[in-house]
Design a protein around this motif. Structure first.
Motif, short mmCIF file in Angstrom:
data_model
loop_
_atom_site.label_atom_id
_atom_site.label_comp_id
_atom_site.label_asym_id
_atom_site.label_seq_id
_atom_site.Cartn_x
_atom_site.Cartn_y
_atom_site.Cartn_z
N THR A 159 13.57 11.17 -11.13
CA THR A 159 13.50 10.85 -12.42
C THR A 159 11.82 10.77 -12.26
O THR A 159 11.56 11.42 -13.82
CB THR A 159 13.69 9.55 -12.56
OG1 THR A 159 13.39 8.46 -11.38
CG2 THR A 159 15.06 10.04 -12.36
N MET A 160 11.11 11.23 -11.48
CA MET A 160 9.27 10.72 -11.37
C MET A 160 8.80 12.58 -11.60
O MET A 160 7.71 12.88 -11.82
CB MET A 160 9.07 10.30 -10.47
CG MET A 160 8.91 8.69 -10.65
SD MET A 160 8.72 8.03 -12.40
CE MET A 160 9.81 7.50 -13.26
N GLN A 161 10.04 13.88 -11.55
CA GLN A 161 9.64 15.19 -11.55
C GLN A 161 8.99 14.72 -12.79
O GLN A 161 7.51 15.86 -12.93
CB GLN A 161 9.91 16.12 -11.38
CG GLN A 161 10.70 15.37 -9.61
CD GLN A 161 9.80 15.48 -8.24
OE1 GLN A 161 8.66 15.85 -8.78
NE2 GLN A 161 10.01 14.78 -8.04
N ILE A 162 9.97 15.38 -14.00
CA ILE A 162 9.45 15.00 -15.57
C ILE A 162 7.51 14.27 -15.43
O ILE A 162 7.08 15.08 -15.95
CB ILE A 162 10.36 14.87 -16.17
CG1 ILE A 162 11.29 15.62 -16.23
CG2 ILE A 162 9.57 14.59 -17.89
CD1 ILE A 162 12.35 15.08 -17.45
N PRO A 163 7.20 13.02 -15.26
CA PRO A 163 6.02 12.71 -16.04
C PRO A 163 4.86 13.43 -14.40
O PRO A 163 3.71 13.75 -15.37
CB PRO A 163 6.12 10.91 -15.50
CG PRO A 163 7.33 11.30 -14.79
CD PRO A 163 8.61 11.68 -15.39
N THR B 175 0.74 -1.48 0.36
CA THR B 175 -0.07 -0.43 0.17
C THR B 175 1.50 1.28 -0.36
O THR B 175 0.47 2.48 -0.50
CB THR B 175 -1.12 -0.34 0.88
OG1 THR B 175 -1.78 -1.25 0.86
CG2 THR B 175 -1.96 1.11 1.14
N ALA B 176 1.39 1.21 0.98
CA ALA B 176 2.60 2.91 0.94
C ALA B 176 3.28 2.58 -0.64
O ALA B 176 3.93 4.02 -0.45
CB ALA B 176 3.32 1.98 2.15
N THR B 177 3.88 1.29 -1.44
CA THR B 177 4.78 2.00 -2.32
C THR B 177 4.13 1.67 -3.67
O THR B 177 4.16 2.15 -4.61
CB THR B 177 5.45 0.72 -2.76
OG1 THR B 177 4.83 -1.11 -3.11
CG2 THR B 177 6.40 0.53 -1.26
N SER B 178 2.47 1.89 -3.22
CA SER B 178 1.57 2.73 -4.16
C SER B 178 0.78 3.42 -4.52
O SER B 178 0.26 4.14 -5.81
CB SER B 178 0.67 1.79 -3.89
OG SER B 178 1.12 -0.31 -4.79
N THR B 179 1.57 4.76 -3.71
CA THR B 179 0.90 6.08 -3.35
C THR B 179 1.91 6.81 -4.73
O THR B 179 2.82 7.21 -5.41
CB THR B 179 0.99 6.60 -2.01
OG1 THR B 179 2.47 6.79 -1.57
CG2 THR B 179 0.07 5.46 -1.28
N THR B 180 0.98 8.11 -5.03
CA THR B 180 1.42 9.41 -5.21
C THR B 180 3.01 9.62 -4.92
O THR B 180 3.64 10.14 -5.75
CB THR B 180 0.51 9.57 -5.98
OG1 THR B 180 -0.40 9.82 -7.11
CG2 THR B 180 1.41 11.09 -7.17
N GLU B 181 2.59 9.73 -4.08
CA GLU B 181 4.15 10.17 -2.76
C GLU B 181 4.79 9.31 -2.89
O GLU B 181 6.16 9.59 -3.32
CB GLU B 181 3.43 10.46 -1.32
CG GLU B 181 2.29 11.70 -1.47
CD GLU B 181 0.75 11.19 -1.35
OE1 GLU B 181 0.47 12.59 -2.10
OE2 GLU B 181 1.11 10.04 -2.04
N PHE B 182 5.05 8.32 -3.00
CA PHE B 182 5.74 7.51 -3.09
C PHE B 182 5.97 7.35 -4.53
O PHE B 182 8.00 7.46 -4.40
CB PHE B 182 5.38 5.92 -2.59
CG PHE B 182 6.44 4.85 -3.02
CD1 PHE B 182 7.57 4.74 -1.72
CD2 PHE B 182 7.09 3.93 -3.88
CE1 PHE B 182 8.24 4.09 -1.37
CE2 PHE B 182 8.16 3.00 -4.38
CZ PHE B 182 9.24 3.57 -3.20
N CYS B 183 5.85 7.33 -5.58
CA CYS B 183 6.35 7.07 -6.95
C CYS B 183 7.49 9.22 -7.39
O CYS B 183 8.10 8.48 -7.55
CB CYS B 183 5.27 7.24 -8.40
SG CYS B 183 4.44 5.97 -7.85
N LEU B 184 6.58 9.90 -6.26
CA LEU B 184 7.44 10.82 -6.49
C LEU B 184 8.98 11.30 -5.85
O LEU B 184 9.25 11.78 -5.94
CB LEU B 184 6.59 11.98 -6.63
CG LEU B 184 4.83 12.51 -7.36
CD1 LEU B 184 4.18 13.54 -6.69
CD2 LEU B 184 5.77 12.50 -8.86
N SER B 185 9.03 9.90 -5.18
CA SER B 185 10.11 9.86 -4.27
C SER B 185 11.44 10.12 -4.51
O SER B 185 12.34 10.62 -4.60
CB SER B 185 10.24 9.30 -2.89
OG SER B 185 9.92 7.62 -4.07
N CYS B 186 11.07 8.98 -5.54
CA CYS B 186 12.37 9.24 -6.82
C CYS B 186 12.56 10.49 -7.96
O CYS B 186 11.78 10.66 -8.58
CB CYS B 186 12.15 8.48 -7.97
SG CYS B 186 12.67 6.57 -7.13
#
Length: 366
Positions: free
Chosen positions: A44-48, A31-42
């Motif tokens: 490289t996800m700033q562009i998308p 659950t924790a690794t499926s949030t948008t916040e978790f995705c944006l912790s990388c």
């Protein structure tokens, strides 16, 4: 020596507690690794993320917001878990290879990443899209006539959502046709037989003081002398727009624009009203041109098909030219072309390809 019932019960209880703890930890981790916040912790996800925030999936009149997980993880349990396992490679590239660590690297791999996601969504019939978008629940009265037709076409031809909606949340890859393809097209203009009956413009042709012929137009060749050619252009005019020659009666595909001298030099018939009370007449004009021409339309349309595969199929499935009428293709091609980097000349050639093969001209000789 056997275990007492109390010992067995204690072991079972401890096992159950460990199992529940492991299950809880796993559920929490997923659950924790499926949030948008978790995705944006990388980083490289700033562009998308910037692209996503400018999309209708982030902000819309309905107030619904699709998060990363809603689009990138299949809704079924097995598919969800497989996608999570597959995503571990992103961590590897984030911290080890730094494959997309800069904007330049990201753009270099955009097409590769997009094609991977597109293929995954095709494989599961765009299951993530269908969680929110149910074709059976669509109110066709709220859709445009063209949208309804496209959806019907997609259903009839077993297309899935991602085949047409590739750039809905992130920018699609910028794909350009290299200059070699156009140079190859021009090479066919070098050996045009002097006795050819028909020729076809490539980049268009000036008619001196008479006006200009558009690209991808069929002409009758009267005579040829080196690069000078006497040609006849034939088409139709609509009353009130005598400066224009159209491809056919009622078909608003412009093949030439005329000056006042060009209009005066026309050979025309009488105007006759069509079923919509628009008045049309046939029109012919003989002129001298020195622009490169083709002896066959085949290389021209082959080039147009390449343009279609690059600029159109980069965002959605190929739509057959016979799906729309001549008049419909004009605004459709222009509207879609404005969303790409296609040049004005290439867009005109592509538009003429669609119009010359439109459903109301498929049996013509154009």
């Amino acid at each position: 020596m056997g275990f007492s019932k109390k010992t067995i019960l204690t072991i079972a209880l401890i096992g159950a507690l460990v199992g529940f703890a492991a299950l809880g930890a796993t559920t929490y981790a997923i659950t924790a690794t499926s949030t948008t916040e978790f995705c944006l912790s990388c980083h490289t996800m700033q562009i998308p993320n910037e692209e996503y925030q400018s999309s209708i999936h982030y902000s819309n009149a309905k107030g619904f917001r699709a998060e990363c997980v809603d689009c990138h993880l299949p809704p079924d349990t097995l598919g969800y878990l497989i996608a999570k396992i597959r995503a571990t490679k992103d961590i590897y590239h984030e911290f080890i290879t730094k494959k997309i660590s800069t904007e330049e690297k990201y753009e270099a791999h955009r097409l590769e990443m997009a094609e991977m996601v597109w293929e995954q969504m095709r494989a599961n019939n765009s299951a993530s899209c269908r969680e929110c978008h149910n074709p059976e629940a669509m109110d066709t009265y709220e859709q445009t006539e063209d949208t309804v037709k496209i959806h019907e076409y997609g259903i009839e031809n077993s297309l899935t959502c991602i085949d047409c909606h590739k750039g809905i949340a992130h920018f699609p890859p910028v794909i350009e046709l290299d200059s070699e393809a156009f140079n190859n097209l021009l090479s066919h203009t070098e050996n045009v037989p002097a006795d050819a009956k028909r020729v076809y413009t490539v980049e268009g042709a000036d008619m001196g003081e008479l006006g200009r012929i558009n690209p991808a137009v069929q002409l009758e060749l009267i005579s040829s002398n080196d690069n000078q050619r006497e040609v006849k252009i034939s088409g139709y005019q609509m009353k009130g727009a005598e400066q224009v020659i159209y491809l056919a009666e009622g078909k608003r595909a412009i093949i030439a624009m005329l000056s006042e001298q060009g209009q005066a030099a026309l050979t025309v018939s009488e105007f006759k009203a069509d079923e919509y009370n628009n008045e049309w007449r046939s029109a012919e004009l003989t002129a001298t041109i020195d622009a490169p021409v083709l002896a066959s339309s085949e290389p021209l349309w082959e080039y147009a098909e390449q343009l279609d595969n690059v600029y159109c199929a980069g965002c959605h499935a190929i739509i057959p030219s016979h799906h729309f009428t001549v008049n419909a293709w004009g605004p459709i091609a222009k509207g879609m072309g404005d969303r790409t980097d296609i040049s004005a000349l290439d867009l005109e050639i592509l538009t003429k390809y669609f119009q010359n093969h439109a459903k109301d001209l498929v049996d013509s000789n154009h």
